[in-house]
Design an enzyme around this catalytic site. Structure first.
Site, PDB file in Angstrom:
ATOM      1  N   HIS A  14       0.811  -1.219   0.000  1.00 19.87           N
ATOM      2  CA  HIS A  14       0.000   0.000   0.000  1.00 19.87           C
ATOM      3  C   HIS A  14       0.841   1.263   0.000  1.00 19.87           C
ATOM      4  O   HIS A  14       0.367   2.353  -0.275  1.00 19.87           O
ATOM      5  CB  HIS A  14      -0.953   0.002   1.201  1.00 19.87           C
ATOM      6  CG  HIS A  14      -2.241   0.707   0.952  1.00 19.87           C
ATOM      7  ND1 HIS A  14      -2.321   1.924   0.283  1.00 19.87           N
ATOM      8  CD2 HIS A  14      -3.535   0.372   1.239  1.00 19.87           C
ATOM      9  CE1 HIS A  14      -3.585   2.298   0.198  1.00 19.87           C
ATOM     10  NE2 HIS A  14      -4.356   1.376   0.761  1.00 19.87           N
ATOM     11  N   ASP A  72      -2.480   2.565  -4.499  1.00 22.73           N
ATOM     12  CA  ASP A  72      -3.699   2.365  -3.732  1.00 22.73           C
ATOM     13  C   ASP A  72      -4.555   1.261  -4.347  1.00 22.73           C
ATOM     14  O   ASP A  72      -4.275   0.735  -5.419  1.00 22.73           O
ATOM     15  CB  ASP A  72      -4.506   3.666  -3.669  1.00 22.73           C
ATOM     16  CG  ASP A  72      -3.699   4.766  -3.013  1.00 22.73           C
ATOM     17  OD1 ASP A  72      -2.992   4.464  -2.019  1.00 22.73           O
ATOM     18  OD2 ASP A  72      -3.731   5.910  -3.506  1.00 22.73           O
TER      19      ASP A  72
END
Lengths: 367, 325
Positions: free
Chosen positions: A334, A338
Site C-alpha cells: 500500500h 492504492d
C-alpha cells in the site's frame, strides 16, 4: 585328524557343506553323522572319520569347497579353538530368572542390592522402570534448513515492513482453455504461462505494479523479471526469476517456465536465476485452493496468486454457462499505490485472460 | 457396629445360630452354668435352656461321641473341647469316625457338626494345655479347619461352620479371648476358605493365622517404620479349605513369603504352604520361603520360656530383616 570334503562320485569335483551336525567342542564318535553335503548330483550326510572332540570348523554352512579340502578337525578334549564361556557364579532367584528372560536382559546389566550382591526382584523391576523409554515426545525440534531459514527471514521481514492489501478477481479461463484444448494440452501448457503472459501485458498498462520501494521513492522497472514460485516439496519454496518475460512469446514463456521449474527441482539454480525479480506469480492451483493471500517478496510491491481453475456455473448474458473459473489474487504494497490502481490492474488482467486470442498467441502470434 | 471381645463374639455366634435353627445344640464341659472356663459361652444356658445347652461330664470322648450321634440323627451340634490338646484323647472318633462318615456311607450320611476348642499358648498352662494343634486337624482328610483372629471373624466364621454340612474344627485362641474388635450388628455369616489381606505391601508377604495375625501386623508396622520393608499381611483364617488363590497371588506380588506359625515346626501348616508355593508359583519367588514357627519342643510352663518359644513380633522382624535381601 582332519576332516576333508569327500569324493562323492567320480565326476564330482566339489561339494557344498549344507549343515554341521556337531558344534565345536562337542564329542563325536567315528561313523556318527558329522555334516551334510550337497553336490550337483547328490545330497548326503557324511560320517565322522574318527572319534574325538570336534576342535574346529573351518568351512561354514553354505560354503562350496573342492574335494579333498579340509573342513574341520577332530582332536582331544581341551583342544577346542574357541574358549568355552566363562563360568558364572550367579545365584539368581526364580523370579529374577523369569524377569530377565521375559525382558531379554542379562544379569550383568543389573546391579544387585541383595545379600552378597544378589540381584533381587526389586532390582530388576527398578532397572526396567529406569530403562523404560520416556513417553514419546510431545514435540519434535526440527532445525530450519537453509531455504526454510531464508524463507522465514524474508517473509517475516515482508510481513513486518510491508502493508499488505489483498484483492482478487474471478476470471473465466474459457478462452485459455479453448486454446489449450485446440493445442492438445501439452505438458508445459498449464494455466500459468497464460497468466504470466497476461500479467506482462497488464503491467504495460499499469507499470507501478512492476516496481520497488526504495526509501522514499518508488523505482519503476522497465523490464519485467517475473518470479515464479516453485514448490520443492519438503525442501521448501524457491522463486526462480524469468528475465525479460515481456519479450517472450507465449510458447517461449511456457517452455522457459517449465525449464526454470525443472532446474529448481533439480537444485541447479544459479544465483543469477533467483535474483532481480520485479513481480512474482505464485501458483497453488494444483491443490484446489480457492484463494491464497500471498506475501510480497521485498523489494517488489506486488505478488499474484493463481489458485484452482475449476468448472463452475457462470452467468453469460441471460443464461448460465459452465466455465473454467479461477481466482487471481494480488497482494500489493500500500505504500506503492492504492486499491483503485491495483483493482484496475486486476481488471485489465482479467480482460486479457478472458478476451485475448490465445490460439493466435500459442502460434507465436500476438505475444 | 458393636465392639465385642473375642470371647463375647463366640457366645454371640453360637446364640445367632441357635436362635436361627432349633437343631443347633451346644455341649461341653462347664459351658452352661459356668459360662465356659474361658467365659466364652456366658448366657447361653439362660437363653436357650438346659436341653439345648448341655454341661457334660469330664469326658472328651463322651462329648465328641454325643455330638457325632446328634449330628447323625439330624441335629447340628456344637461341641466344645476345653483345650485343643485334649483332641488327643478324641482322635479315634474325630479322625476315624467323624471325618470318614460321609465318605464311608457313600454320602448317605453327613455330619454337620462343629467342634470348638481353645488353642494356643501364652497363658502359662504348660505343655499339655498350651499347644497349637491346628496342624493335627489339618492332617486328617474330611475335616475343615478354621482359626479366626478377630471377634468379627469369630462370629462370622462360627456361623459359617455351623451351617456347613460337614465337620468343622473351630480353633479359638486362648490368647485372643480378651481382645476387642468391631462386630457388625445383625446376622453375620462369613465364608470358609477365604483368606483376608489385612495389609498390602511390596517387599515381603507374611502369612499368619489366629494369634500370629496381630503379631504379624505389628511386625509389618515395625518393618516399614524401622527398616523400610513393606510387608503384606495375609490372615489365612481357614486352613481347610485353604485360600490358595489369595496365597499365591500375594506371594507372587512380593516374591518373598514368610509363614508365621504357632504350631511346632515339623509339619506345621506353613510347611504345606511352602510346598504349595514352591509348586505353584516357584517362578515368582525371589528367595526361599521362610517359616517362622515355634520350635519342635513341648511348650514350657515358665513364662519367659513360653514367651520366647512362640514367634514374637521381635523375632518376626528380625527374621525378615535378616533374610529379605
Amino acid at each position: 585328524m582332519q576332516v576333508v570334503m569327500p569324493q562323492l562320485g567320480e565326476t564330482v569335483a566339489e561339494g557344498t557343506v549344507t549343515a554341521w551336525r556337531k558344534k565345536v567342542g562337542e564329542r563325536v564318535e567315528a561313523g556318527e553323522a558329522l555334516f551334510d553335503v550337497s553336490t550337483d548330483k547328490v545330497e548326503t550326510e557324511v560320517p565322522a572319520p574318527a572319534s574325538g572332540v570336534l576342535t574346529a570348523i573351518l568351512v561354514s554352512e553354505g560354503t562350496t569347497v573342492k574335494v579333498g579340502e579340509t573342513l574341520a578337525t577332530i582332536g582331544e578334549a581341551g583342544q577346542t579353538q574357541s574358549a568355552p564361556p566363562a563360568a558364572t557364579e550367579e545365584r539368581l532367584s526364580p523370579v529374577v530368572r523369569k524377569l530377565l528372560a521375559e525382558h531379554g536382559l542379562q544379569a550383568r546389566e543389573i546391579a544387585g542390592t541383595g545379600a552378597e550382591g544378589r540381584i533381587t526382584r526389586r532390582d530388576v523391576l527398578e532397572y526396567l522402570e529406569r530403562r523404560k523409554p520416556a513417553a514419546p515426545a510431545a514435540e519434535e525440534r526440527l532445525p530450519l534448513g537453509p531455504i526454510r531459514k531464508r524463507t522465514a527471514e524474508q517473509t517475516a521481514l515482508a510481513w513486518r515492513s510491508i502493508p499488505h492489501v489483498l484483492q482478487a478477481v474471478e476470471v473465466d479461463f474459457h478462452a485459455v482453455e479453448s486454446a489449450r484444448v485446440a493445442h492438445g494440452r501439452s505438458a508445459e501448457l498449464t494455466y500459468l504461462p497464460f497468466v504470466a503472459r497476461a500479467v506482462c501485458e497488464a503491467i504495460a498498462s499499469f507499470p507501478l505494479v512492476n516496481a520497488s520501494v526504495d526509501g522514499d521513492a518508488l523505482v519503476v522497472h522497465r523490464r519485467i523479471h517475473l518470479g515464479i514460485a516453485v514448490d520443492l516439496g519438503t525442501n521448501g519454496l524457491i522463486v526462480p526469476v524469468l528475465k525479460d518475460a515481456a519479450t517472450k512469446s507465449l510458447p517461449d514463456l511456457a517452455r522457459a517456465i517449465q525449464a526454470l521449474a525443472e532446474k529448481a527441482r533439480a537444485r541447479k539454480l544459479k544465483p543469477d536465476d533467483v535474483t532481480e525479480g520485479t513481480y512474482t506469480i505464485s501458483n497453488s492451483g494444483r491443490f484446489g485452493t480457492f484463494l491464497t493471500a500471498p506475501i510480497i517478496l521485498p523489494p517488489q510491491v506486488a505478488i499474484l496468486s493463481l489458485d484452482a481453475v475449476a468448472k463452475k456455473p457462470v452467468v453469460r448474458g441471460e443464461s448460465i454457462a459452465v466455465r473454467p473459473v479461477g481466482v487471481l489474487a494480488q497482494s500489493f504494497d500500500h505504500r506503492a499505490f492504492d486499491g483503485a490502481y491495483s483493482a484496475a490492474f486486476l481488471h485489465r488482467l482479467k480482460e486479457i485472460v478472458e478476451g485475448k486470442d490465445w490460439s493466435a498467441a500459442l502460434n507465436g502470434d500476438g505475444g | 457396629m458393636a465392639e465385642l471381645t473375642y470371647r463375647e463374639a463366640v457366645a454371640a455366634g453360637i446364640a445367632q445360630e441357635m436362635e436361627r435353627d432349633d437343631r443347633v445344640v451346644f455341649l461341653g464341659e462347664d459351658v452352661g452354668a459356668a459360662g465356659g472356663v474361658f467365659k466364652s459361652t456366658v448366657g447361653l444356658l439362660e437363653r436357650f435352656g438346659p436341653v439345648r445347652v448341655r454341661d457334660t461330664p469330664i469326658s472328651e470322648q463322651a462329648i465328641i461321641g454325643a455330638a457325632m450321634g446328634a449330628a447323625m440323627t439330624g441335629l447340628r451340634p456344637i461341641a466344645e473341647i476345653m483345650f485343643s490338646d485334649f483332641f488327643a484323647v478324641c482322635w479315634d472318633m474325630i479322625a476315624n469316625e467323624i471325618a470318614k462318615a460321609r465318605y464311608m456311607s457313600a454320602g448317605q450320611m453327613s455330619l454337620p457338626l462343629v467342634i470348638r476348642t481353645a488353642n494356643g499358648a501364652g497363658s502359662r498352662f504348660g505343655a499339655q494345655h498350651s499347644q497349637s494343634v491346628e496342624n493335627w486337624a489339618m492332617a486328617v482328610p474330611g475335616l475343615k479347619v478354621v482359626a479366626p483372629s478377630t471377634p468379627a471373624d469369630v462370629k462370622g466364621l462360627l456361623a459359617a461352620a455351623v451351617r456347613d454340612p460337614d465337620p468343622v474344627i473351630f480353633f479359638e485362641h486362648k490368647g485372643l479371648y480378651a481382645t476387642k474388635g468391631e462386630v457388625p450388628e445383625g446376622e453375620l455369616v462369613d465364608r470358609l476358605g477365604a483368606a483376608k489381606v489385612l495389609r498390602q505391601g511390596t517387599d515381603v508377604t507374611l502369612v499368619a493365622l489366629a494369634a500370629m495375625v496381630p503379631r504379624a501386623l505389628q511386625a509389618a508396622a515395625q518393618l516399614q517404620d524401622n527398616h523400610g520393608i513393606s510387608a503384606t499381611v495375609v490372615d489365612l483364617r481357614s486352613l481347610v479349605p485353604l485360600d490358595t488363590r489369595t496365597l499365591i497371588a500375594e506371594t507372587a506380588k512380593t516374591g518373598r513369603l514368610y509363614t508365621v506359625e504357632e504350631n511346632p515346626r515339623l509339619c506345621g501348616w506353613g510347611a504345606e504352604i511352602a510346598s504349595i508355593v514352591a509348586e505353584e508359583c516357584f517362578y515368582d519367588l525371589d528367595g526361599p520361603v521362610v517359616r517362622i514357627t515355634t520350635p519342635h519342643v513341648p511348650l514350657p510352663a515358665a513364662d519367659a520360656l513360653e514367651d520366647n518359644a512362640v514367634p514374637t513380633v521381635e523375632r518376626i522382624v528380625r527374621t525378615v530383616v535378616r533374610t529379605a535381601g
